[in-house]
Structure formats: structure tokens, C-alpha cells
Design an enzyme around this catalytic site. Structure first.
Site, short mmCIF file in Angstrom:
data_model
loop_
_atom_site.label_atom_id
_atom_site.label_comp_id
_atom_site.label_asym_id
_atom_site.label_seq_id
_atom_site.Cartn_x
_atom_site.Cartn_y
_atom_site.Cartn_z
N HIS A 311 0.85 -1.19 0.00
CA HIS A 311 0.00 0.00 0.00
C HIS A 311 0.88 1.23 0.00
CE1 HIS A 311 -3.19 2.80 1.16
NE2 HIS A 311 -4.00 1.87 0.71
N ASP A 369 -7.94 -5.53 0.31
CA ASP A 369 -8.43 -6.33 -0.82
C ASP A 369 -8.02 -7.78 -0.75
OD1 ASP A 369 -9.83 -4.31 -2.04
OD2 ASP A 369 -8.00 -3.47 -2.88
N1 CMC Z 1 3.97 -7.51 -4.90
C1 CMC Z 1 5.30 -7.54 -5.10
N2 CMC Z 1 6.10 -6.47 -4.92
C2 CMC Z 1 5.53 -5.34 -4.52
C3 CMC Z 1 4.15 -5.24 -4.28
C4 CMC Z 1 3.35 -6.39 -4.49
N3 CMC Z 1 2.04 -6.35 -4.29
N4 CMC Z 1 3.84 -3.98 -3.89
C5 CMC Z 1 4.99 -3.29 -3.89
N5 CMC Z 1 6.02 -4.12 -4.26
C6 CMC Z 1 7.44 -3.79 -4.32
C7 CMC Z 1 7.76 -2.87 -5.51
O1 CMC Z 1 8.07 -3.63 -6.66
C8 CMC Z 1 8.92 -2.09 -4.97
O2 CMC Z 1 10.05 -2.94 -5.01
P1 CMC Z 1 11.53 -2.30 -5.29
O3 CMC Z 1 11.80 -1.39 -4.14
O4 CMC Z 1 12.43 -3.49 -5.34
O5 CMC Z 1 11.43 -1.58 -6.61
C9 CMC Z 1 8.59 -1.90 -3.48
O6 CMC Z 1 7.74 -3.01 -3.16
C10 CMC Z 1 7.86 -0.60 -3.19
O7 CMC Z 1 6.69 -0.55 -3.98
P2 CMC Z 1 6.10 0.74 -4.71
O8 CMC Z 1 5.63 0.32 -6.06
O9 CMC Z 1 7.07 1.85 -4.62
O10 CMC Z 1 4.87 1.07 -3.78
P3 CMC Z 1 3.74 2.10 -4.15
O11 CMC Z 1 3.43 2.82 -2.90
O12 CMC Z 1 4.09 2.92 -5.33
O13 CMC Z 1 2.55 1.13 -4.62
C11 CMC Z 1 0.66 -0.29 -4.57
C12 CMC Z 1 1.53 0.72 -3.79
C13 CMC Z 1 -0.62 -0.55 -3.79
C14 CMC Z 1 0.29 0.28 -5.96
C15 CMC Z 1 1.47 -1.60 -4.74
O14 CMC Z 1 1.86 -2.10 -3.47
C16 CMC Z 1 0.69 -2.66 -5.51
O15 CMC Z 1 0.66 -2.62 -6.74
N6 CMC Z 1 0.05 -3.63 -4.79
C17 CMC Z 1 -0.77 -4.64 -5.43
C18 CMC Z 1 -2.11 -4.04 -5.84
C19 CMC Z 1 -3.03 -3.84 -4.65
O16 CMC Z 1 -3.21 -4.75 -3.83
N7 CMC Z 1 -3.63 -2.66 -4.59
C20 CMC Z 1 -4.64 -2.36 -3.57
C21 CMC Z 1 -4.26 -1.22 -2.71
S1 CMC Z 1 -5.39 -1.11 -1.31
C22 CMC Z 1 -6.88 -0.65 -2.00
C23 CMC Z 1 -6.92 0.77 -2.38
O17 CMC Z 1 -6.69 1.64 -1.51
O18 CMC Z 1 -7.24 1.04 -3.55
#
Ligand code: CMC
Length: 434
Positions: A311, A369
């Protein structure tokens, strides 16, 4: 607002500029950089708004490190235990919990706005039956502005209130109609002697040929899903609603932009994507194949994410995920599905991920989720409808945030700037000479 301090910026050639620092009631302070351009001739650069507070808001507070979520100051755990969805909606909209009399009046007002204009029911037949229900929702909710002209004056507080009530009241009807349309069943009109969530379940699942029996445990589970998704401060869809509203667009049009944004798999589409992931993993061999799947998730070249994990704000267990896990147990027990293979797989997957260095290091925990898809599936809600349920719940947050923004004397049209990296000025060669 009274500044509590100042921040000094040193920039090009040792020049300095000062900016006031403001504090909220809780949470990090902010540096007010509204005068930055005038003082320095520079913009800030913050793609994805990682460090930018786009507004002041008194609605929802999240402490992502501690896993805290407050609506109007009240912890989500207490709200989920003591309030129903409409009480939560009243709180989010009005800032205070209702008295019993205020709650009764609010329930009655919402209940008496649940029908949609009959002409709107014809709107559905313009869509293909196999359209994704979120595509239908974006269109139909946007179209509400063509039906309710008498509440579109955004400068009139009463119009804003009536639009808010209409949206909260009509969304369940529209979501249920979107579902009935895709399965080819007749629309079910709302009924006024049921609660908000019971009425929605009835509009979704009853058919004219049979009597529909309300199951209180399932209704309570749906109500909890709605409570947990009701607001989440300045997330992508809420910021979209605010940005659309900042131009003076009407509330129905603004909420439809929120629905469009919510549809994406990184936001509201995650529970649908999470359930697909679990089903696919189950088909590949379930728990036996967990290690292989986790290795794939950790492999950056695979583009595979563990859906329902991670998240932008929570760097700890999402408090909504804990409550949803509890509800998941209740629903599966009620339905005699405690041996549900997907639930067992989800629990096993959660355990493996929480102990894995990749997820620990990155502070990736289950989000709401991760379990909400399993609950919705048990309630009989098809996967393609999951994000519509999220949209139904979040409508109260969107409209409360929109109302707060419109009433804010500091509101300005949202207009971000950019770091331009394209071609510098150059002269055009007419097409015949190229
Ligand atoms: N699976 C694998 N790796 C992950 C995941 C995941 N679900 N989420 C983040 N990472 C990794 C990402 O690749 C990055 O790795 P590195 O530092 O090696 O490059 C690190 O963790 C930090 O991630 P980020 O992409 O910088 O995090 P963010 O804050 O930009 O993204 C997110 C947050 C929710 C988009 C992401 O965690 C994600 O895509 N999760 C899966 C989709 C999901 O479950 N979304 C629902 C969110 S809750 C409902 C809502 O509020 O809408």
C-alpha cells in the site's frame, strides 16, 4: 491558519527563501510552498505526489506506519463494531456521529431517494450485455447529471446536500441494475422496509419468482465491507474527484471520474485481480505451488505482483485487512464453507509472504483487498462486480471530500505544473519540403 515555524530553502548560488510550516491536528507538518514559484522561479517535482499534501481535510486520518485509520477521529475498529454503514456515512458527511433521532431521519431520507428516474432504467439497454459493470457504472453515474438538474448548483449548500443524498441512495440501485443487466434478469426495485445493505442484497439477488430471505450475517458482512471502504483520504480516485470538482463540474460528473479511476488494478480493481490470482494459483496446484509463485513475484522481470499486498500509505498491516479477515471467518462459518480452498490458500499465502525477507524489507503487508474478494465471492457477488461494490462504498467518501473542497474558501482549480523535457523551440518545415 497560524504558522508554527518556518523552513528555509537554499537554492541556486546560495540564495535562500523562507516558507511557513503548518501543523495539522495529528500527523506530519507541512511546508507551505505556495509562494515558491514567485520567490525562486522554480516548481517542485513530485510525480505520484509522494510528498505532497494537495489539500486540508478534516475527514479521514491514516497513520500508515502504525496501521491506524480514523474517520472524523474515530478508529475504524470501533466504527466497524458499533455503527452500520449509514451511521458511518452520516459521520463522514457531517463530522459528528448522529443522535438516534438524527440517524432515523438520515436513514429515512436516504431510503426515500433510492429509486432512480424511470427513464434511467432505459439507459442500460444501450450497453452490450457483456460490458464490464464498471464501464456501465461510469456511464450511468455520469448520466445522473442529465436527470437531476434541480441539485446541480454547486454554490448552493442545499443543492450539494441533496446531490450527496441522491448519490449515496441511488448507487446501490445502479450497481444492482448493472448486475441484473449483465445476467439478463429483470431489475428489482428498492424496498423501503429494509436496511441499506439488506435492500442492496435483495436488489442484487432476488428474482420475481421466489421470495427473498434476508440473511443477517451476510448483510452485516456486506455492511462491514461498505464501512471499511467508505473513505481513505486523498487516494487516487478521491484526488481525481477533487481535481474534476475544482473546475466547478457537477457532483454526478465528478463521482463518475472517481469510478473511472477506481477501476484500475492498482486501486479498486485489486480485489478482483487478487481473486483471479488466487483462482489461478489454485488451478496451478494451490499450496504446493506457493514457493514457485512467490519466487515469480520476487522476480522483477516477471511483472507479477502479489495482489492484495502493499500500500502506498500503510507500511504495516492495513487495519481494514484485519477486520476483513475476521468477517471472512464469520461468513464462511455461516455458510458452512470453512474448508473453502481459496480461503485456506489465502491464509497460507499470507503466512509465507509475511515471513519472506522480500516482503518484510519492503514493509509489504496484506491490504483490505486481500480478503474482501473471498468475502464477496462467498456472498454470491461475481468477481466482475467487486469494484462496483467498492465504488458504492467510496461514494460517501468522494462526495464528502468534494463537499469539503467546494466549501473551502481556499479552493482553487487544480493545475499541476511540469518539468518539460520535450524539444526546445524550433521552426517548422512545411510538409512538401520534409
Ligand atoms: N507484490 C510484489 N512487490 C511489490 C508489491 C506487491 N504487491 N507492492 C509493492 N512491491 C514492491 C515494488 O516492486 C517495490 O520494489 P523495489 O523497491 O524493489 O522496486 C517496493 O515493493 C515498493 O513498492 P512501490 O511500487 O514503490 O509502492 P507504491 O506505494 O508505489 O505502490 C501499490 C503501492 C498498492 C500500488 C502496490 O503495493 C501494488 O501494486 N500492490 C498490489 C495491488 C493492490 O493490492 N492494490 C490495492 C491497494 S489497497 C486498496 C486501495 O486503496 O485502492
Amino acid at each position: 491558519m497560524q504558522a508554527k515555524g518556518k523552513a528555509t530553502l537554499e537554492y541556486t548560488d546560495g540564495k535562500t527563501a523562507e516558507f511557513p510550516v503548518f501543523g495539522g491536528s495529528i500527523g506530519p507538518d507541512v511546508i507551505d510552498i505556495r509562494t515558491l514559484l514567485g520567490k525562486t522561479g522554480m516548481f517542485t517535482y513530485d510525480p505520484g505526489f509522494l510528498s505532497t499534501a494537495s489539500c486540508q481535510s478534516a475527514i479521514t486520518y491514516i497513520d500508515g506506519d502504525e496501521g491506524v485509520l480514523l474517520y472524523r477521529g474515530y478508529p475504524i475498529e470501533q466504527i466497524a463494531q458499533h455503527c452500520d454503514f449509514l451511521e458511518t456515512a452520516y459521520l463522514i458527511l457531517n463530522g459528528e456521529l448522529p443522535t438516534a433521532a438524527e440517524k432515523a431521519e438520515f436513514d429515512s431520507t436516504v431510503t426515500h431517494h433510492t429509486m432512480v428516474h424511470e427513464q434511467l432504467t432505459r439507459f442500460f439497454s444501450g450497453f452490450r450485455r457483456d460490458a464490464h459493470p464498471m464501464a456501465v457504472m461510469v456511464g450511468v453515474v455520469g448520466a445522473l447529471s442529465a436527470f437531476y438538474h434541480d441539485s446541480l448548483d454547486i454554490n448552493d449548500a442545499n443543492h450539494r446536500r441533496v446531490s450527496a443524498i441522491r448519490l449515496i441512495a441511488k448507487l446501490p440501485t445502479i450497481v444492482a441494475m448493472s448486475y441484473k443487466y449483465t445476467v439478463g434478469q429483470p431489475f428489482v426495485y428498492p424496498t423501503n422496509n429494509l436496511s441499506y445493505s439488506a435492500n442492496f442484497m435483495r436488489m442484487m439477488f432476488s428474482v420475481p419468482t421466489e421470495e427473498y430471505k434476508v440473511n443477517d450475517v451476510l448483510v452485516r458482512a456486506l455492511d462491514r465491507i461498505l464501512i471499511l471502504h467508505a473513505d481513505h483520504e486523498q487516494n487516487a480516485s478521491t484526488s481525481t474527484v477533487r481535481l474534476a470538482g475544482s473546475s466547478g463540474a457537477n457532483p454526478f460528473a465528478c463521482i463518475s471520474t472517481g469510478i473511472a479511476c477506481l477501476w484500475g488494478p492498482a486501486h479498486g480493481g485489486a480485489n478482483e485481480a487478487c481473486l483471479h490470482m488466487l483462482e489461478e494459483l489454485q488451478a496451478r496446484g494451490g499450496v504446493e505451488k506457493l514457493g514457485e509463485f512467490i519466487a515469480q513475484v520476487k522476480d522483477k522481470t516477471s511483472q507479477v505482483k502479489l495482489m492484495g499486498f502493499g500500500h502506498r500509505v500503510y507500511k504495516n498491516y492495513d487495519p481494514r485487512a484485519k477486520l476483513m479477515r475476521e468477517t471472512c471467518h464469520e461468513v464462511l462459518t455461516e455458510l458452512g464453507l470453512h474448508d473453502d480452498p481459496l480461503f485456506k490458500l489465502a491464509i497460507a499465502l499470507e503466512k509465507v509472504a509475511l515471513e519472506d525477507e522480500y516482503f518484510v524489507q519492503r514493509k509489504l503487508y496484506p491490504n483490505v483487498d486481500f480478503y474482501s474478494g473471498i468475502v464477496q465471492r462467498a456472498l454470491g457477488i461475481p468477481t466482475s462486480m467487486f469494484t462496483c461494490i467498492f465504488a458504492l462504498a467510496r461514494t460517501v467518501g468522494w462526495i464528502a471530500q468534494w463537499t469539503e473542497m467546494i466549501a473551502d474558501p481556499e479552493m482553487k482549480i487544480g493545475r499541476p505544473r511540469q518539468l518539460y523535457t520535450g524539444a526546445a523551440r524550433r521552426d517548422l518545415t512545411p510538409i512538401g519540403q520534409r
